[in-house]
Design a protein around this motif. Structure first.
Motif, PDB file in Angstrom:
ATOM      1  N   ARG A   1     -16.727   2.302 -83.054  1.00 27.74           N
ATOM      2  CA  ARG A   1     -16.283   1.577 -81.851  1.00 27.74           C
ATOM      3  C   ARG A   1     -17.091   2.056 -80.648  1.00 27.74           C
ATOM      4  N   VAL A   2     -18.400   1.905 -80.758  1.00 23.86           N
ATOM      5  CA  VAL A   2     -19.293   2.434 -79.734  1.00 23.86           C
ATOM      6  C   VAL A   2     -19.122   1.721 -78.402  1.00 23.86           C
ATOM      7  N   ASP A   3     -18.632   0.489 -78.424  1.00 17.36           N
ATOM      8  CA  ASP A   3     -18.438  -0.258 -77.173  1.00 17.36           C
ATOM      9  C   ASP A   3     -17.407   0.409 -76.276  1.00 17.36           C
ATOM     10  N   GLU A   4     -16.492   1.185 -76.854  1.00 14.93           N
ATOM     11  CA  GLU A   4     -15.458   1.876 -76.078  1.00 14.93           C
ATOM     12  C   GLU A   4     -15.808   3.342 -75.829  1.00 14.93           C
ATOM     13  N   LEU A   5     -16.922   3.766 -76.390  1.00 16.57           N
ATOM     14  CA  LEU A   5     -17.262   5.182 -76.387  1.00 16.57           C
ATOM     15  C   LEU A   5     -17.619   5.703 -74.996  1.00 16.57           C
ATOM     16  N   ASN A   6     -18.478   4.998 -74.289  1.00 12.66           N
ATOM     17  CA  ASN A   6     -19.000   5.509 -73.027  1.00 12.66           C
ATOM     18  C   ASN A   6     -17.898   5.715 -71.985  1.00 12.66           C
ATOM     19  N   GLN A   7     -16.972   4.767 -71.905  1.00 14.93           N
ATOM     20  CA  GLN A   7     -15.898   4.886 -70.916  1.00 14.93           C
ATOM     21  C   GLN A   7     -15.010   6.090 -71.223  1.00 14.93           C
ATOM     22  N   ALA A   8     -14.698   6.283 -72.501  1.00 16.82           N
ATOM     23  CA  ALA A   8     -13.860   7.429 -72.879  1.00 16.82           C
ATOM     24  C   ALA A   8     -14.579   8.739 -72.578  1.00 16.82           C
ATOM     25  N   ALA A   9     -15.878   8.787 -72.845  1.00 22.74           N
ATOM     26  CA  ALA A   9     -16.644  10.004 -72.588  1.00 22.74           C
ATOM     27  C   ALA A   9     -16.737  10.290 -71.098  1.00 22.74           C
ATOM     28  N   ALA A  10     -16.909   9.255 -70.291  1.00 24.10           N
ATOM     29  CA  ALA A  10     -17.051   9.451 -68.841  1.00 24.10           C
ATOM     30  C   ALA A  10     -15.806  10.108 -68.256  1.00 24.10           C
ATOM     31  N   ARG A  11     -14.639   9.660 -68.683  1.00 26.17           N
ATOM     32  CA  ARG A  11     -13.402  10.266 -68.150  1.00 26.17           C
ATOM     33  C   ARG A  11     -13.310  11.732 -68.560  1.00 26.17           C
ATOM     34  N   GLY A  12     -13.690  12.017 -69.785  1.00 23.48           N
ATOM     35  CA  GLY A  12     -13.643  13.395 -70.250  1.00 23.48           C
ATOM     36  C   GLY A  12     -14.621  14.288 -69.503  1.00 23.48           C
ATOM     37  N   HIS A  13     -15.848  13.806 -69.258  1.00 25.83           N
ATOM     38  CA  HIS A  13     -16.843  14.602 -68.545  1.00 25.83           C
ATOM     39  C   HIS A  13     -16.378  14.908 -67.122  1.00 25.83           C
ATOM     40  N   THR A  14     -15.778  13.928 -66.473  1.00 28.33           N
ATOM     41  CA  THR A  14     -15.286  14.139 -65.104  1.00 28.33           C
ATOM     42  C   THR A  14     -14.217  15.219 -65.070  1.00 28.33           C
TER      43      THR A  14
END
Length: 871
Positions: free
Chosen positions: A515-528
């Motif tokens: 589900r790579v289409d949802e991956l970047n948004q989830a990662a961004a919140r975690g990095h912040t």
């Protein structure tokens, strides 16, 4: 130490000097200008040595302060006499320098020309003006020089070349040439920063650190952890560069040595305004604008190292106390000032402040400086910092992989908990330790389940749900991980620590679910959240690792490398940050076919993980990437050794990576020539992935089988291409369908598609398969073109070797099984060993060897090996 220090990294300077020295009709010679120690003298001596090899007579003159009071004092060693008649001395000097020079001419090197007396400077000027010699002159920038010397370049007689300090890459190249082996990049950066590219300082630093044993080779890679003890030789050099210090100026330097950078106003208050100005004028202190403020620091890091080493303990403690108090009184209070105040106060004459120390320890954890976090945290606990202070100790000790200590630290943390919320936080840390650091996931789950039953308040349970999300993903349960993560992240006031944990779980799950289409948004919140966290900041690298993995599996290889490189940049200078992030970058580079780059990074990372145990699973991650890279490079023996080490590092809490482990074994089997075993292992990886719902891993596993020559999986890949996001699944399906149909044109099209995706190695395999398909149809022209494409792509992958590339490059008239048997025989295996490896009878092996020998015209094993390897 007897080590040769070459001119590595000075190629461009040597080219420019040669151009200025040997060009006809123009100025003959060069002025090398630069700061002390950058390598001017070494360059000049090399040019004279080259001139001598060309048959020129050479002369070397070194100007000194002591000889400056005598006319032609610098040339006294050549002339044998000095006197008071400048005209006679000048004539005598010219005659002596030109005597016996021969037809090739003479080259004169003058070192430190800014120290020449007036007559010596005039002699040099006359020699250049009349083009009597080729002149190489060195001088120090920002030093007054005689007018005759300045005129050499100002009037266009000689070319002036500014010799710059060594850059970081140049420092690395020089270190590796001197040490005769690779040096890990973090060590290069540290040495470059400390010496500021000064070759002379670097030489003394290396000699001292080799003697102390801090600079040492681990697994064939040189490492230097820092923490220099300045050698006497380096101390003398630095002190000479600093010059004599008055008491007032020395005080300025010492205060900055202990507390830099400091606001210019604060430094003036602590020392003396006139002394600060004098130190700046002498080049000891630099003052730069930082927004509206002025910041002062020492102009060279070694000034601080030397002054700290020579400072008495009582003086240092008193000064640190003054600086810490002054910082507190300024009312700054930002996180970095808090950390600096705490570090200063630890070794000062001040009473410990538990609030300051606890806050600073948390900041150190946030920066992933775990050694410092433990030191400050323990001081905070001793001062009465309580639960929060002990939490930083637990985070530091766990992050450093000190498993024997963690049990006692956890018990201390639980004992200090004063409410349910603190008990939950203690539980979360215990679960992470048991699962990731201790490798005991069953115990971690038991602890978590017990806590979930006991905790009733929703505000506390959500933290347990967040850590469950990460645990579920690591244990290969991606659907459950997503569900737990979504539940936790839906909480509007979720603390950063829980956001990081839930995000790690969700990102890892999305990565393997496809589900790579949802991956970047989830990662961004975690990095912040990780950037703000004071307890789980060390999860920044794992979070980036899962993010990169998801992009790699999906086929977004350029984006995967970008994430990895950003992670490495953000981790630079943090405890183990460079080593862990190097493993992430190495894996991303390997996915793009950059085998040699990947191997260097992965070896550096592996060496850097000697200290922190299994590094929270990163050792395992690093080793399977290293093993694959060695296998692809054709280093069969190295791949076998790495695979054995990988088995020893097996991590029971990272079942999510089991398909990667199986694929690594498949690549080793392929490197050994046992393609049938490699295909079987790839299928096993696909089955494990499918059973856990890790569809992106299933795609990679089946695609690997296709690259090994298995076209039977085309149907399953076609189905997965409709369910898994990203370019890899459709590209793999296209290659599989083309292979199944033995369609050379379609295989070439698949190769182009894979190359555009960035997977150069798979693209090379598809092109090689296309060449074989065209050859079977006797289509020589297109077969040759496909072979050339496969060769080009393989070269772009640093000469990688795969079964498809081998078959295309050496199209022997053998079946797949015959090639396997002959390859194993070529590796010196007996018939019984081959039979055991392939799970067949010895008679079957003998039959295959007989038929292969008949086809190839030889029964000699050595000749068969030569045909397999070079045919």
């Amino acid at each position: 130490m007897g080590r040769v220090w070459p001119l590595t990294g000075r190629v461009e300077e040597l080219r420019l000097i040669d151009q200025a020295t040997w060009q006809g009709g123009g100025p003959k010679g060069v002025v090398l200008a630069g700061a002390s120690g950058v390598g001017k003298t070494r360059l000049a001596q090399e040019i004279l040595a080259r001139a001598g090899r060309r048959g020129m007579a050479t002369r070397w003159v070194a100007a000194t302060t002591s000889a400056r009071g005598l006319p032609l004092g610098a040339f006294a060693g050549l002339l044998g006499t000095v006197g008071d008649d400048p005209a006679r001395l000048l004539r005598q000097g010219i005659d002596s320098l030109l005597a016996g020079t021969g037809r090739a001419g003479v080259m004169v090197g003058v070192d430190d020309a800014h120290l020449l007396d007036e007559v010596s400077a005039l002699l040099v000027h006359q020699l250049v003006l009349h083009k009597a010699v080729t002149m190489i002159v060195t001088m120090r920038t920002r030093e007054p020089a005689p007018d005759a010397v300045s005129a050499l370049w100002k009037d266009g007689h000689l070319t002036r070349l500014e010799v710059q300090p060594l850059s970081v890459p140049e420092t690395g190249a020089l270190l590796e040439a001197v040490l005769d082996g690779p040096v890990d990049s973090a060590s290069i950066v540290r040495m470059s920063a400390l010496t500021r590219g000064n070759a002379l300082y670097l030489r003394h630093l290396v000699d001292g650190e080799l003697e102390s044993g801090r600079l040492h080779s681990v697994g064939g890679v040189w490492r230097w952890p820092g923490g220099v003890t300045v050698s006497p030789g380096l101390t003398e050099l630095v002190e000479a560069r600093m010059g004599r210090l008055s008491e007032q100026v020395r005080n300025v330097v010492d205060v900055l040595a202990l507390g830099e950078p400091l606001g210019a106003g604060l430094l003036t208050e602590l020392t003396d305004a006139a002394a600060v100005e004098e130190a700046e004028a002498r080049g000891l202190v630099s003052v730069e604008r930082d927004g509206p403020a002025l910041r002062a620091r020492l102009t060279h890091p070694l000034y601080g190292e030397v002054r700290r080493a020579g400072m008495g303990m009582l003086r240092a403690r008193r000064l640190r106390g003054h600086i810490a108090t002054a910082l507190a009184n300024t009312g700054g209070g930002d996180a970095d000032d808090t950390l600096r105040r705490a570090v200063l106060s630890l070794d000062s004459d001040l009473e410990p402040d538990p609030v300051l120390l606890t806050e600073a320890a948390g900041r150190a954890v946030q920066l992933c400086d775990l050694y410092l976090a433990e030191r400050i945290g323990r001081a905070a606990v001793a001062a009465g910092g309580g639960f929060q202070a002990q939490m930083t100790v637990v985070s530091a000790v766990g992050g450093l992989g000190r498993h024997p200590d963690i049990k006692a630290e956890m018990a201390a943390l639980t004992a200090l908990a004063s409410n349910a919320a603190e008990l939950v936080r203690a539980t979360v840390n215990q679960v992470l330790h048991l699962a990731l650091l201790a490798g005991r996931p069953d115990e971690a789950e038991a602890v978590l389940e017990t806590a979930e039953k006991r905790v009733s308040a929703d505000a506390d349970r959500v933290h347990l749900t967040a850590v469950r999300a990460y645990l579920e993903s690591c244990l290969g349960r991606p659907e459950r991980a997503v569900q737990a993560a979504a539940t936790a992240l839906a909480e509007p006031e979720l603390p950063d620590e829980s956001v990081v944990l839930a995000s790690c779980g969700m990102v890892a799950a999305f990565a393997t679910l496809g589900r790579v289409d949802e991956l970047n948004q989830a990662a961004a919140r975690g990095h912040t959240a990780a950037a703000r966290s004071t307890e789980l900041a060390f999860l920044r690298v794992p979070l980036a690792g899962w993010h990169m993995l998801g992009l790699r599996l999906a086929g977004h290889l350029c984006e995967a490398l970008t994430v990895a490189l950003e992670c490495r940049e953000a981790s630079n200078g943090l405890a183990f940050g460079t080593e862990l992030s190097s493993a992430v970058v190495g894996d991303a580079e390997l996915a793009r076919g950059q085998v040699n780059v990947a191997l260097r990074l992965l070896r550096e990372a592996r060496v850097g993980m000697e200290g922190p145990g299994n590094a929270g699973g990163f050792l395992y991650f690093c080793l399977f990437s290293t093993t694959r890279a060695l296998a692809v490079s054709g280093d069969v023996a190295g791949a076998r050794r790495a695979l054995a080490e990988l088995w020893d590092a097996w991590h029971p809490a990272l079942l999510i990576l089991e398909p990667e482990m199986l694929l690594t074994r498949a690549w080793v089997a392929a490197a050994e020539g046992v393609v049938s075993e490699a295909v079987r292992l790839a299928h096993e990886a696909a089955e494990v992935a499918a059973a856990r719902g890790q569809l992106a891993h299933e795609v990679l596993a089946l695609h690997t089988a296709v690259c090994f020559g298995d076209g039977s999986v085309a149907g399953r890949l076609a189905d997965l291409a409709t369910r898994v996001a990203g370019p890899r699944a459709p590209a793999a399906a296209a290659q599989a369908a083309a292979l199944a149909a033995d369609d050379g044109d379609a295989l070439r099209a698949a190769s182009i598609q894979l190359e555009q995706m960035g997977d150069l190695l798979a693209a090379a395999d598809a092109a090689a398969q296309a060449a074989v398909a065209h050859t079977r149809r006797d289509q020589k022209t297109v077969s040759t073109a496909a072979s050339a494409r496969a060769h080009r792509l393989a070269e772009a992958c640093d000469g990688a070797r795969t079964p498809a590339l081998t078959a295309a490059a050496r199209p022997l008239p053998l079946t797949t099984r015959e090639r396997e048997v002959v390859t194993l025989a070529a590796h010196s295996l007996s018939n019984r060993e081959i039979a055991d490896r392939l799970v067949v009878s010895v008679r079957t092996v003998e039959g295959h060897l007989y038929r292969a020998g008949a086809k190839l015209g030889t029964s000699n094993r050595a000749e068969l090996a030569a045909l397999i390897h070079h045919g």
